[in-house]
Every structure is written in C-alpha cells, then in structure tokens.
Design a protein around this motif. Structure first.
Motif, PDB file in Angstrom:
ATOM      1  N   THR A 186      -1.700   3.483  19.823  1.00 59.95           N
ATOM      2  CA  THR A 186      -1.406   2.080  19.540  1.00 59.95           C
ATOM      3  C   THR A 186      -1.100   1.336  20.832  1.00 59.95           C
ATOM      4  OG1 THR A 186      -0.488   2.667  17.382  1.00 59.95           O
ATOM      5  CG2 THR A 186       0.085   0.509  18.258  1.00 59.95           C
ATOM      6  N   PRO A 187      -1.787   0.229  21.090  1.00 62.92           N
ATOM      7  CA  PRO A 187      -1.469  -0.566  22.280  1.00 62.92           C
ATOM      8  C   PRO A 187       0.006  -0.951  22.305  1.00 62.92           C
ATOM      9  CG  PRO A 187      -3.506  -1.334  21.283  1.00 62.92           C
ATOM     10  CD  PRO A 187      -2.917  -0.333  20.333  1.00 62.92           C
ATOM     11  N   ARG A 188       0.574  -0.962  23.491  1.00 62.90           N
ATOM     12  CA  ARG A 188       2.022  -1.200  23.625  1.00 62.90           C
ATOM     13  C   ARG A 188       2.454  -2.506  22.967  1.00 62.90           C
ATOM     14  NH1 ARG A 188       4.828  -0.513  29.402  1.00 62.90           N
ATOM     15  NH2 ARG A 188       4.148   1.616  28.909  1.00 62.90           N
ATOM     16  N   GLY A 189       1.633  -3.525  23.060  1.00 61.23           N
ATOM     17  CA  GLY A 189       1.995  -4.818  22.490  1.00 61.23           C
ATOM     18  C   GLY A 189       2.098  -4.814  20.987  1.00 61.23           C
ATOM     19  N   LEU A 190       1.468  -3.806  20.328  1.00 61.09           N
ATOM     20  CA  LEU A 190       1.496  -3.749  18.871  1.00 61.09           C
ATOM     21  C   LEU A 190       2.554  -2.798  18.337  1.00 61.09           C
ATOM     22  CD1 LEU A 190      -2.330  -3.631  18.059  1.00 61.09           C
ATOM     23  CD2 LEU A 190      -0.806  -5.596  17.980  1.00 61.09           C
ATOM     24  N   ARG A 191       3.168  -2.016  19.202  1.00 60.60           N
ATOM     25  CA  ARG A 191       4.093  -0.988  18.718  1.00 60.60           C
ATOM     26  C   ARG A 191       5.285  -1.577  17.989  1.00 60.60           C
ATOM     27  NH1 ARG A 191       4.127   3.203  23.905  1.00 60.60           N
ATOM     28  NH2 ARG A 191       1.913   3.805  23.715  1.00 60.60           N
ATOM     29  N   LEU A 192       5.815  -2.695  18.481  1.00 57.29           N
ATOM     30  CA  LEU A 192       6.977  -3.303  17.839  1.00 57.29           C
ATOM     31  C   LEU A 192       6.624  -3.888  16.484  1.00 57.29           C
ATOM     32  CD1 LEU A 192       8.636  -5.085  20.893  1.00 57.29           C
ATOM     33  CD2 LEU A 192       9.254  -2.901  19.841  1.00 57.29           C
ATOM     34  N   ARG A 193       5.323  -4.215  16.287  1.00 53.50           N
ATOM     35  CA  ARG A 193       4.899  -4.810  15.018  1.00 53.50           C
ATOM     36  C   ARG A 193       4.425  -3.766  14.020  1.00 53.50           C
ATOM     37  NH1 ARG A 193       0.351  -8.815  16.684  1.00 53.50           N
ATOM     38  NH2 ARG A 193       0.279  -9.015  14.407  1.00 53.50           N
ATOM     39  N   GLN A 194       4.284  -2.509  14.467  1.00 50.68           N
ATOM     40  CA  GLN A 194       3.752  -1.465  13.595  1.00 50.68           C
ATOM     41  C   GLN A 194       4.757  -1.072  12.540  1.00 50.68           C
ATOM     42  OE1 GLN A 194       2.377   1.977  15.668  1.00 50.68           O
ATOM     43  NE2 GLN A 194       2.159   3.205  13.841  1.00 50.68           N
ATOM     44  N   PRO A 195       4.362  -1.047  11.237  1.00 49.04           N
ATOM     45  CA  PRO A 195       5.274  -0.607  10.184  1.00 49.04           C
ATOM     46  C   PRO A 195       5.673   0.842  10.392  1.00 49.04           C
ATOM     47  CG  PRO A 195       3.345  -1.716   9.271  1.00 49.04           C
ATOM     48  CD  PRO A 195       3.073  -1.483  10.707  1.00 49.04           C
ATOM     49  N   ARG A 196       6.933   1.139  10.177  1.00 51.09           N
ATOM     50  CA  ARG A 196       7.404   2.510  10.335  1.00 51.09           C
ATOM     51  C   ARG A 196       6.786   3.459   9.330  1.00 51.09           C
ATOM     52  NH1 ARG A 196      11.752   3.406  13.549  1.00 51.09           N
ATOM     53  NH2 ARG A 196      12.765   1.575  14.427  1.00 51.09           N
ATOM     54  N   SER A 197       6.530   2.984   8.140  1.00 54.75           N
ATOM     55  CA  SER A 197       6.008   3.865   7.094  1.00 54.75           C
ATOM     56  C   SER A 197       4.565   4.234   7.322  1.00 54.75           C
ATOM     57  CB  SER A 197       6.143   3.195   5.723  1.00 54.75           C
ATOM     58  OG  SER A 197       5.370   2.018   5.673  1.00 54.75           O
ATOM     59  N   GLY A 198       3.780   3.352   7.940  1.00 53.40           N
ATOM     60  CA  GLY A 198       2.369   3.622   8.137  1.00 53.40           C
ATOM     61  C   GLY A 198       1.621   3.746   6.840  1.00 53.40           C
TER      62      GLY A 198
END
Length: 246
Positions: free
Chosen positions: A221-233
C-alpha cells in the motif's frame, strides 16, 4: 484437559516430526497445494477484475458468477471434479487436481470482487484528469487506478489465501496429503489426540498466513493511503457493488 495433554504429547513426539508422514512434510504439501491454487486463482481473477473495474462492462455478470462460486461448497466442487479429473489423469486426478479445482473456485470470488471494487472505486475525477493530461488507458490503469486500488485488491487476495489454507484440509478426504491427513487419519482410528493436534496445526497455519498477508498488504500500500486504509480490510459486498454499477 486430558485431550489437551494428549494432543500436546502427540505434537512433541519426535516420531511425528520425521518421515513422509511427519509434520514438516505434511506442512510442505499443504503450503505447496495452497500456493498453486492461489496462483491459479490470481491468474484468473485479477485480469477479469481489472478489466471489469476499468471498463465498467459486464459488471453484474462478473459479480453474479462470483456469487455462484461462493454458494457452492468446496467439498461438493472437489467431489464433482474427482471423476472428471480421474478420467484425465488416473494418478493425480483423484488426489491432487480436484483439490486444486475446489480451492481455485473458493478463492476466485473474493479476489475478483475486490479487484473490480478497488478499480471501480477510484475517484472518477482523478481518472478524467489523467485523460485530460493525455494518458493512455494503460497508463491510467498502471499509474492511477492500480496504485489507489492496492489496499482493496490486497484485502481480497488475503481473504482468498486464508480461505485456501484453512479449507485445503478437505482434500485429505479424497486421499490428498497436507495437514488435513491428521484429521482424517485420526478420525479413522479414533485417535482424538491426533485430530486435536491436526486442528491446532491448521489453525496456527491459517493465523500465520493471515498475519503474513497483512504485512504484505501494508508493504504494497502506498504510504499516502495507509492512514486511510480500513483496519478490517473487509471485502465489499457483491450485491452493493452491482447496485452501484447499475
């Protein structure tokens, strides 16, 4: 508690860690068939999901086919494939190929649906901006849509991979090896310690696989998207995606 102590004794017995029926060899068989099945599922589902998500064509058809794959039990798929594969290859057609077929059918739906959802969910303004800059469709897909869709696509791959690792044990019913053999062989002779040990091994491998895919998903995952990524996936619901597409 007696079954726990017996199971622990079985797991720590050196004789169960050596030879063709030992835990290392069974683990290798399990991982090998799981890896082959996942690779085939990726080769089938990723191109279709990318094409459907990018073009927005045949969305309902693709997701409905995926839903059919979810609905059919893996054991039934393996049983249906046995006589067909046995006629093609009498040696591997009973033990190996049906298990691969069953696992591929199991893994394709989450990978396909998440790939489609990830590509289709990219902000259309970004896509149109890329077109306005003169990007070709292949460049849009490679430089805009795929990088932004990585978290959702990776979640689908993780789901499919873990499901394969946990379910490939069913192949032991038809003579395949892997960790499922401890469950089938233990049941055949009434060895509850072996059954418990086999279940623990499968559960531990499934948890390890889940954690490994989580790490891989984060790395991809690109670093810029990591904070927006849902934890549950969690993967999107096919029905919701169809409704949104139509």
């Amino acid at each position: 508690m007696d079954i726990l102590s017996q199971g622990f004794t079985w797991l720590t017995d050196p004789t169960h860690w050596d030879g063709p029926r030992g835990i290392p060899n069974r683990l290798l068989e399990h991982l090998l068939i799981s890896g082959i099945s996942l690779a085939i599922a990726l080769a089938v589902a990723l191109p279709i999901g990318i094409w459907v998500g990018h073009t927005r064509r045949h969305t309902a058809l693709a997701v409905n086919i995926a839903n059919i794959g979810r609905a059919v039990p893996s054991l039934a798929i393996i049983a249906i494939a046995v006589p067909i594969m046995s006629a093609i290859d009498p040696q591997l057609g009973f033990k190996v190929y049906p298990t691969v077929v069953g696992m591929v059918v199991l893994a394709v739906p989450p990978i396909l649906v998440n790939t489609y959802a990830g590509i289709a969910g990219v902000d259309r303004d970004l896509v149109e901006a890329g077109r306005g800059m003169g990007m070709r469709e292949s460049q849009l897909l490679r430089n805009v849509e795929l990088p932004l869709a990585v978290p959702i696509i990776a979640a689908g791959i993780r789901s499919g991979g873990v499901q394969i690792v946990a379910t490939v044990t069913l192949g032991a019913i038809f003579g395949f090896g892997g960790l499922g053999r401890y469950l089938i062989d233990g049941y055949a002779v009434g060895d509850h310690a072996q059954i418990w040990a086999g279940a623990v091994l499968v559960a531990a491998l499934a948890i390890t696989t889940e954690l490994a895919f989580l790490v891989l998903q984060r790395r991809l995952t690109p670093r810029g998207l990591r904070l927006r990524q849902p934890r549950s996936g969690a993967e999107p619901e096919p029905e919701r995606e169809v409704a949104a597409a139509t």
